[in-house]
Design a protein around this motif. Structure first.
Motif, PDB file in Angstrom:
ATOM      1  N   LEU A  18       1.207  -0.660   0.040  1.00 44.31           N
ATOM      2  CA  LEU A  18      -0.217  -0.358  -0.387  1.00 44.31           C
ATOM      3  C   LEU A  18       0.995   1.492  -0.274  1.00 44.31           C
ATOM      4  CD1 LEU A  18      -2.564  -0.906   2.356  1.00 44.31           C
ATOM      5  CD2 LEU A  18      -3.142  -0.940   0.362  1.00 44.31           C
ATOM      6  N   ALA A  19       1.528   1.241   0.993  1.00 42.98           N
ATOM      7  CA  ALA A  19       2.854   2.575   0.757  1.00 42.98           C
ATOM      8  C   ALA A  19       3.406   2.157  -0.462  1.00 42.98           C
ATOM      9  CB  ALA A  19       3.791   2.324   2.101  1.00 42.98           C
ATOM     10  N   SER A  20       4.095   1.642  -1.069  1.00 42.26           N
ATOM     11  CA  SER A  20       4.430   1.967  -2.518  1.00 42.26           C
ATOM     12  C   SER A  20       3.581   1.915  -3.745  1.00 42.26           C
ATOM     13  CB  SER A  20       4.771   0.143  -2.728  1.00 42.26           C
ATOM     14  OG  SER A  20       5.061   0.671  -4.556  1.00 42.26           O
ATOM     15  N   THR A  21       2.362   1.655  -3.701  1.00 40.53           N
ATOM     16  CA  THR A  21       1.148   1.897  -4.942  1.00 40.53           C
ATOM     17  C   THR A  21       0.742   3.265  -4.216  1.00 40.53           C
ATOM     18  OG1 THR A  21       0.840  -0.431  -4.265  1.00 40.53           O
ATOM     19  CG2 THR A  21      -1.100   1.226  -5.806  1.00 40.53           C
ATOM     20  N   LEU A  22       0.319   4.169  -3.349  1.00 42.60           N
ATOM     21  CA  LEU A  22       0.369   5.109  -2.896  1.00 42.60           C
ATOM     22  C   LEU A  22       1.184   5.985  -2.487  1.00 42.60           C
ATOM     23  CD1 LEU A  22      -2.667   4.472   0.080  1.00 42.60           C
ATOM     24  CD2 LEU A  22      -3.093   5.133  -2.085  1.00 42.60           C
ATOM     25  N   GLY A  23       2.805   6.052  -2.749  1.00 39.02           N
ATOM     26  CA  GLY A  23       3.337   6.810  -2.576  1.00 39.02           C
ATOM     27  C   GLY A  23       3.315   8.053  -1.760  1.00 39.02           C
ATOM     28  N   ALA A  24       3.397   9.324  -2.878  1.00 33.69           N
ATOM     29  CA  ALA A  24       2.608  10.669  -1.827  1.00 33.69           C
ATOM     30  C   ALA A  24       1.406  10.668  -1.570  1.00 33.69           C
ATOM     31  CB  ALA A  24       2.684  11.921  -2.456  1.00 33.69           C
ATOM     32  N   LEU A  25       0.585  10.599  -2.230  1.00 31.77           N
ATOM     33  CA  LEU A  25      -0.447  10.415  -2.025  1.00 31.77           C
ATOM     34  C   LEU A  25      -0.981  10.046  -0.441  1.00 31.77           C
ATOM     35  CD1 LEU A  25      -2.870   8.856  -4.909  1.00 31.77           C
ATOM     36  CD2 LEU A  25      -1.861  10.981  -4.821  1.00 31.77           C
ATOM     37  N   ALA A  42      -7.686  15.173   1.690  1.00 29.62           N
ATOM     38  CA  ALA A  42      -8.986  15.375   1.101  1.00 29.62           C
ATOM     39  C   ALA A  42      -8.864  15.395  -0.223  1.00 29.62           C
ATOM     40  CB  ALA A  42      -9.899  16.537   1.539  1.00 29.62           C
ATOM     41  N   ALA A  43      -7.311  16.558  -0.647  1.00 32.30           N
ATOM     42  CA  ALA A  43      -7.228  16.521  -2.172  1.00 32.30           C
ATOM     43  C   ALA A  43      -6.462  15.207  -3.094  1.00 32.30           C
ATOM     44  CB  ALA A  43      -6.261  17.672  -1.548  1.00 32.30           C
ATOM     45  N   ASP A  44      -6.732  14.325  -2.171  1.00 36.69           N
ATOM     46  CA  ASP A  44      -5.986  12.858  -2.527  1.00 36.69           C
ATOM     47  C   ASP A  44      -7.247  12.130  -2.724  1.00 36.69           C
ATOM     48  OD1 ASP A  44      -4.235  14.641  -3.772  1.00 36.69           O
ATOM     49  OD2 ASP A  44      -2.733  13.902  -1.841  1.00 36.69           O
ATOM     50  N   TYR A  45      -8.036  11.932  -2.077  1.00 37.98           N
ATOM     51  CA  TYR A  45      -9.253  11.585  -2.313  1.00 37.98           C
ATOM     52  C   TYR A  45      -9.479  10.593  -2.741  1.00 37.98           C
ATOM     53  CZ  TYR A  45     -13.094   8.833   0.486  1.00 37.98           C
ATOM     54  OH  TYR A  45     -14.134   8.060   1.397  1.00 37.98           O
ATOM     55  N   LEU A  46      -9.978  11.225  -4.120  1.00 38.42           N
ATOM     56  CA  LEU A  46     -10.171  10.240  -5.108  1.00 38.42           C
ATOM     57  C   LEU A  46      -9.402   9.115  -5.779  1.00 38.42           C
ATOM     58  CD1 LEU A  46     -12.784  11.921  -6.899  1.00 38.42           C
ATOM     59  CD2 LEU A  46     -13.066   9.309  -5.635  1.00 38.42           C
ATOM     60  N   ALA A  47      -7.885  10.402  -6.133  1.00 38.04           N
ATOM     61  CA  ALA A  47      -6.895   9.197  -6.296  1.00 38.04           C
ATOM     62  C   ALA A  47      -6.026   7.882  -5.954  1.00 38.04           C
ATOM     63  CB  ALA A  47      -5.937  10.163  -6.781  1.00 38.04           C
ATOM     64  N   ALA A  48      -6.367   8.135  -4.516  1.00 34.73           N
ATOM     65  CA  ALA A  48      -5.992   7.528  -3.644  1.00 34.73           C
ATOM     66  C   ALA A  48      -6.437   6.251  -3.801  1.00 34.73           C
ATOM     67  CB  ALA A  48      -6.227   7.718  -2.529  1.00 34.73           C
ATOM     68  N   ALA A  49      -8.378   6.158  -3.433  1.00 31.11           N
ATOM     69  CA  ALA A  49      -9.277   5.554  -3.747  1.00 31.11           C
ATOM     70  C   ALA A  49      -8.923   4.794  -4.760  1.00 31.11           C
ATOM     71  CB  ALA A  49     -10.827   5.905  -3.457  1.00 31.11           C
ATOM     72  N   GLN A  50      -8.932   5.076  -5.914  1.00 28.28           N
ATOM     73  CA  GLN A  50      -8.825   4.670  -7.563  1.00 28.28           C
ATOM     74  C   GLN A  50      -7.894   3.594  -7.297  1.00 28.28           C
ATOM     75  OE1 GLN A  50      -9.811   6.796 -10.659  1.00 28.28           O
ATOM     76  NE2 GLN A  50      -9.669   5.572 -12.289  1.00 28.28           N
ATOM     77  N   LEU A  51      -6.949   4.209  -7.131  1.00 34.42           N
ATOM     78  CA  LEU A  51      -5.724   3.076  -7.425  1.00 34.42           C
ATOM     79  C   LEU A  51      -6.001   1.964  -5.908  1.00 34.42           C
ATOM     80  CD1 LEU A  51      -2.531   4.898  -6.682  1.00 34.42           C
ATOM     81  CD2 LEU A  51      -2.745   4.409  -8.285  1.00 34.42           C
ATOM     82  N   LEU A  52      -6.857   1.831  -5.165  1.00 36.05           N
ATOM     83  CA  LEU A  52      -6.973   0.250  -3.955  1.00 36.05           C
ATOM     84  C   LEU A  52      -7.939  -0.406  -5.216  1.00 36.05           C
ATOM     85  CD1 LEU A  52      -7.385   2.396  -1.089  1.00 36.05           C
ATOM     86  CD2 LEU A  52      -5.389   1.407  -1.612  1.00 36.05           C
TER      87      LEU A  52
END
Length: 205
Positions: A18-25, A42-52
């Motif tokens: 998870l740490a590697s995938t999300l990185g700075a998000l 909050a600004a990274d919420y959607l991008a992080a959710a889509q990666l997950l």
């Protein structure tokens, strides 16, 4: 169990994925009591959710639950961060693993975060519930309205500063022949439980 059934990776290994995938998000990726929690801005919420949801090693296809949280009295008032949080619980059926995704609304007066309905349709009613009970607004939700309280309800009953008795009460008015709302007539009071100790209680003298 079929031989080709995937087994869940160890929580420590998933934390690294998870740490590697999300990185700075990811603001943080924590493992406590065998459960993983990812916190994002909050600004990274959607991008992080889509990666997950989509990234290899994550593949959280299902959103099982989403709820609001009011941190205003957390830790007996020692909390110094943003007041309102949204926590989502995600499940990967294909990889047999779970994660909790948390985001804090940056504005305590008007808490707003993005809606996850475009990624998981199951977020629909969960977000409506969090809006109803906590007043958290989900930007991009197509039908954000109350779901548990009625249309005339005032306030958000799961907020820590909401009075237990509420602000209004409803009753049937026989003269008007309809249900009406009126200010609460219950006087606020603090009930202290009475403790009764018998002599030699528990065998103690």
């Amino acid at each position: 169990m079929p031989l080709n059934t995937p087994f869940a990776v160890k929580p420590e290994e998933l934390k690294e994925v998870l740490a590697s995938t999300l990185g700075a998000l990811a603001k943080s990726v924590e493992l406590r009591l065998g459960e993983l929690t990812v916190t994002v801005a909050a600004a990274d919420y959607l991008a992080a959710a889509q990666l997950l949801r989509d990234a290899p090693g994550c593949q959280f296809e299902q959103l099982l639950d989403l709820c609001g949280l009011d941190y205003s009295e957390w830790g007996d008032g020692r909390w110094e961060g943003a007041r309102f949080c949204v926590a989502s619980h995600l499940l990967s059926v294909s990889l047999n693993q779970r994660v909790r995704l948390k985001v804090f609304a940056p504005d305590d007066e008007l808490p707003v975060v993005d809606s996850l309905t475009g990624l998981w349709s199951s977020a629909n009613w969960f977000e409506r519930e969090a809006f109803d009970l906590y007043g958290i607004v989900f930007e991009g939700h197509a039908d954000l309205r109350r779901i548990l309280t009625d249309y005339g309800f005032i306030g958000h009953p799961f907020r820590k500063d909401f009075p237990v008795s509420g602000h209004v009460e409803m009753r049937y008015d026989p003269e008007r022949q309809r249900v009406i709302y009126q200010p609460v007539t219950i006087e606020p009071r603090e009930i202290t439980p009475r403790i009764i100790r018998e002599e030699n209680y528990g065998g103690l003298h």
